[in-house]
Design a protein around this motif. Structure first.
Motif, short mmCIF file in Angstrom:
data_model
loop_
_atom_site.label_atom_id
_atom_site.label_comp_id
_atom_site.label_asym_id
_atom_site.label_seq_id
_atom_site.Cartn_x
_atom_site.Cartn_y
_atom_site.Cartn_z
N VAL A 224 -11.26 -8.09 -4.10
CA VAL A 224 -9.83 -8.00 -4.39
C VAL A 224 -9.36 -6.58 -4.08
N ASP B 254 -6.02 -4.17 -4.08
CA ASP B 254 -4.62 -3.87 -4.35
C ASP B 254 -4.39 -2.46 -3.88
N VAL C 17 8.45 0.73 -8.20
CA VAL C 17 7.37 0.30 -7.32
C VAL C 17 7.45 -1.22 -7.23
N ALA D 44 5.38 -4.89 -5.50
CA ALA D 44 4.44 -5.60 -4.63
C ALA D 44 5.23 -6.27 -3.53
N THR E 33 -3.30 -7.41 -1.69
CA THR E 33 -1.88 -7.36 -2.05
C THR E 33 -1.38 -5.93 -1.91
N HIS F 133 1.57 -2.83 -1.99
CA HIS F 133 2.69 -2.39 -2.83
C HIS F 133 3.38 -1.22 -2.14
N THR G 155 -7.34 0.22 -4.38
CA THR G 155 -8.30 -0.05 -5.46
C THR G 155 -8.98 -1.38 -5.13
N THR H 164 -12.01 -4.17 -5.87
CA THR H 164 -12.90 -4.72 -6.89
C THR H 164 -13.85 -5.69 -6.21
N VAL I 201 -15.86 -1.09 -8.93
CA VAL I 201 -14.48 -0.74 -8.65
C VAL I 201 -14.50 0.55 -7.83
N VAL J 113 -8.71 -10.02 -12.25
CA VAL J 113 -8.59 -8.62 -11.82
C VAL J 113 -7.13 -8.17 -11.96
N ASP K 83 -4.64 -4.93 -11.47
CA ASP K 83 -4.32 -3.58 -11.06
C ASP K 83 -2.85 -3.36 -11.40
N ILE L 286 0.43 -0.34 -12.15
CA ILE L 286 0.90 1.03 -11.96
C ILE L 286 2.04 1.28 -12.92
N THR M 238 -7.58 -1.91 -13.87
CA THR M 238 -7.52 -0.53 -13.39
C THR M 238 -6.06 -0.07 -13.37
N THR N 284 -0.33 -6.47 -10.91
CA THR N 284 -0.73 -7.50 -9.96
C THR N 284 -2.04 -8.10 -10.45
#
Lengths: 337, 337, 337, 337
Positions: free
Chosen positions: A172, A174, A199, A201, A224, A226, A237, A239, A298, B172, B174, B176, B224, B237
């Motif tokens: 995954v 992001d 911010v 996505a 995904t 952003h 990031t 995973t 991670v 998962v 993530d 911000i 995270t 997300t």
């Protein structure tokens, strides 16, 4: 060595100009672009030497290219045909576009929604991050520089998967990019007021860098992207499922440290920095840990989307293609604070 | 109805002041805080009425609380003891701190690294997002408002898991956050120059909101967090494994739409908006799709970390606790553009 | 040539490190600072070469300086005594602090509210913008680099006054700086949330750069500084009374163009650019017009407060002091976009 | 009371929608606009009630206006003709455009470069800041709301000039605005990357708000606007010549304090705040001092360019026009932090 920039007017092209202006070996002899042809370079990129600032942007014409190497920074669907002509003239190509990144025509067509402009070239380019294809680059005629998100992701994930620390199962990703990633055109998306102070996505249904990640990593990937309220920088990031219970933070950091021990542009740390630490540079900073309660690695990766994510990465690989030190022209480009 | 704010001087406390200043039923009769006691409210929060601006911040003293309801916005380890005293005096409590969010003492100790200040209270509070515990709130003596990241995540993920669309396997997350989430203290982390023009992951080793997510969702969670260069807003997300191949974008959106059909503050869309659309408000906007190539649901959630993520969520739940319309005092607080 | 940085840990010191890391002639042999002594340079400035990154910050000790030239970047009151010792050892000094910028002790005391640390040195330094004191710098033992706002202002205003286009009467200067100008200490002023998404005037009662402007321009000056939500850059807008009705936009631009015709770092334009065009660089861009309805010249000036406003300006002048090309080490430092 | 918004789709129109959505007396019955007609309000302004969000934007048609009052927020040259038709139908008008702000046709033509669309209406509107024309507004048929920069400036400067503290000589105004002031259209000027991380002066040759300032203050004015990297807010810094040596900081603050003693939206302070303190609100905060070394008053003013600078100011004046409390619908609109 004479080089040419095809697609000099967008943000990636502008960064190529900024970098090539200082390169000790590459001599940019022409700057071509569809947009803004006729304008002087100095109108697009401030701070150039007077000589460079006065150079005009010329219309794109691969037959007018008299250079050993071309940097192409064009929208998808546009570089394929141009590379065909450049190759016919014996010009080596660093392609920052998407046309040659995927080897499979059907996959390309599905993600880009169009016929491929030069299907006979599919599979002919070296594909991958410079650090991972150093040997191949020495003899490459065409190098397809990965997409910005792809470079950030693959730098961190590939050594972990290749070393067997991560299971070959769903990864995954992001990631968040600065607004230069959205292009230099004035649109609703790039209007300051729609971007600042928040911010978002985007491309929830699937971003075109996804098949590149899947191809380079050889595993299923969910990605995904952003968009963040700043100009330059990607933080990814990632995973990944641990291969087994023996994998711990030390072992993942060791693998990354070994993978990039001699690489001048990649640093491995315990704590992820802000993207601002790599702003303007070709650097990547990786960090990684293991969350053993849920059995995942991670990993994080920060790059400048125009630097290591595009133009500077391109110059690094071009250095390797022509056999000079890969750091030539790429030191001291960052800005801090 | 007389209410008191305990912990009025941080960003969450300031947002409580801003919101309660306009609430038609709650009458804030005292503002207590450890930090900045003695200063006037108007020095912390601009734009208050003269009457409110002149009110002093008093030292924290639960025995001085003469109110039916208290909002506590204190660091972990500080609210437990105060809630004990407030309960002894029959004051109902909306707790924005971390002390009563987890039911298990050992888990709390492990994540907070300290003895729990009031272990006898563990498990006594209603825990969860207001939309999910409306009934329980009506009679709750203490409500533990979830952490900001938790609210963003659980709003999107819980209906999908509860409806059986997501398999009870690793989720998962993530997310911000804006800088108000890092607190009002001047630190290296909150210095403008370290935050602006970039983004960073943090707490790679594990963030304290993780056990809350695991507890409220009942599944393994990897979380995270990231810090972004703006003041307010969380974008989360969330990637969840699909239960089976029949799950598609329509079914996940249907589940979310049904879950929040009558909820005034939660909206479900096809495309995720910027956090700036919910800035200053108690709103949450969810979006979701299914990536069937890799078998995951991807859900996104945006909230204001001080609004739905903390103070306004607290007031919404307090409205439900005292039996008035949950939107009271919470409309028209956002700002746009 | 061996040089030393005294005061290497603040933002100006960090920029000196960044610039000297690439300078072809100056070899930084020591980095001293009161704050953060003992930390490695790499902890403060990202992207340095490994060699430089490992260098420690040493405590300040002018007797330990074995170098021909010292860059001092210290708070007011701290450089005077150190320069005394450096001079006694024959070290030439580029002083970025305020101690030697004013020649008059009483004026210094009034603006800095303290006794001068080395009154016997007052008047001994060359004072002024490098472009205006090129000749004097060749033999200077000490050069007092003007304050950041002063350099921005004087670059635009001095040629106009000296040429007699502006009357020697009140000049109004309003300027805005990025947050690096407020220092690297974490304070309420530099907390992201207090700076972002807004702008403020400050020092309404008088800013310490005012007497420098008055002294270098030889006219009465009113200066009001502002703080903006970005990291680097000063935009100064200067309103001067025209000498007579014959002064027009062409004549003011001609004077500026002639004044800086051979200066590699100063550009004159018709339209003022954003400070982002000079970010990271030693460049200044001036623009000017005449508002003949009210009889004023309006000149604008943009610089990077850490670049032309401090560290890069310092290196430019040091180049002139030691007799090398003034652009050495200063090209290609900016970042765009 | 039924009101209509003509020009609902720009940022000022959107702010009118946000404010009117909460107004207890004004009932917006129609929203008209040239741009974006056919779209729903909810597509432009997030967080509206469902009822309001579903309302369509209709094409502009003054003959379709069935309301007692109209808010017009149109580009210059567009409102004159529409106001003529609205007046013919007996509709009172609050005009946020520029067509009726100047009484003199020649001046209008010179600054706007075009023939005036309704010269017979020139001079027929009440012109000025609500605080200065309270009495006239009660019976006004048309109120021309001043430009955003004008309101910021005149609020601070007019009482000082009228009280005789400032000499009737040149006033220098430098002001900086957030990007909402540059409009909602996507242009090179509003592209995030061109605005972020820097500041610029613009309209050096003369900004159209200048003749308004000259007219309302009755003195010569030099005004230079700047664009800053944030969304909302104007900070104006105004330098005026003192009338004589007896004028000091206390006397200027006294005059301002007396001028706005009973005004709910104007505050006078010793220290200028950030524009973020007034963001989203109808508030103005003034500060002032005297620089007796050079004989000037320096006054500062912060407002939100969409709030007190446009839409909220408009509603405040509309309240006064219809005889209700001027604060109706305007409290609690700001956001902090």
């Amino acid at each position: 060595m004479d080089v040419v920039v095809v697609g000099a007017s967008g943000f990636v092209g502008q960064e190529l100009v900024r970098v090539l202006a200082r390169h000790p070996v590459f001599e940019p002899v022409a700057f071509q672009a569809h947009q803004r042809a006729g304008r002087r370079l100095g109108e697009l990129v401030p701070g150039l030497s007077v000589d460079l600032a006065e150079r005009p942007i010329e219309p794109i014409d691969p037959r007018a290219v008299a250079a050993e190497l071309a940097f192409c920074a064009l929208p998808h669907g546009h570089s394929g045909g141009i590379i065909r002509e450049l190759r016919a003239r014996g010009v080596r190509v660093v392609d920052l576009g998407a046309d040659l990144r995927l080897a499979d025509e059907a996959t390309w067509r599905r993600w880009y929604g169009d016929d491929h402009p030069a299907p006979e070239l599919l599979g002919s380019a070296v594909v991958g991050v410079a650090e991972h294809v150093r040997t191949e680059l020495a003899s490459a005629q065409v190098w397809a520089v990965p997409g910005c998100y792809v470079t950030a992701t693959v730098l961190a994930a590939k050594p972990l998967i290749d070393a067997g620390l991560a299971r070959r199962d769903l990864v995954v990703v992001d990631a968040i990019s600065g607004v230069t990633g959205a292009g230099s055109a004035a649109t609703e998306t790039t209007h300051f007021v729609n971007v600042a102070e928040g911010v978002r996505a985007y491309a929830l249904g699937g971003h075109r860098h996804t098949p590149e990640m899947r191809s380079l990593l050889g595993v299923p990937v969910r990605f995904t992207p952003h968009l963040g309220p700043y100009s330059r920088g990607i933080a990814a990031t990632i995973t990944l499922p641990v291969a087994d219970a023996t994998v711990d933070a030390d072992s993942v950091r060791d693998v990354l440290a070994r993978a990039y021990g001699t690489s001048p542009f990649v640093e491995v740390r315990e704590t992820p920095p802000s993207t601002r630490e790599v702003r303007g540079s070709n650097r990547a900073v990786l960090a990684a840990t293991v969350d053993d309660e849920v059995g995942v690695i991670v990993a994080t990766s920060v790059i400048d989307n125009l630097g290591k994510g595009a133009a500077q990465h391109a110059v690094q690989g071009a250095n390797l293609m022509v056999g000079v030190d890969e750091v030539l022209g790429l030191e001291g480009l960052g800005v801090w604070p």
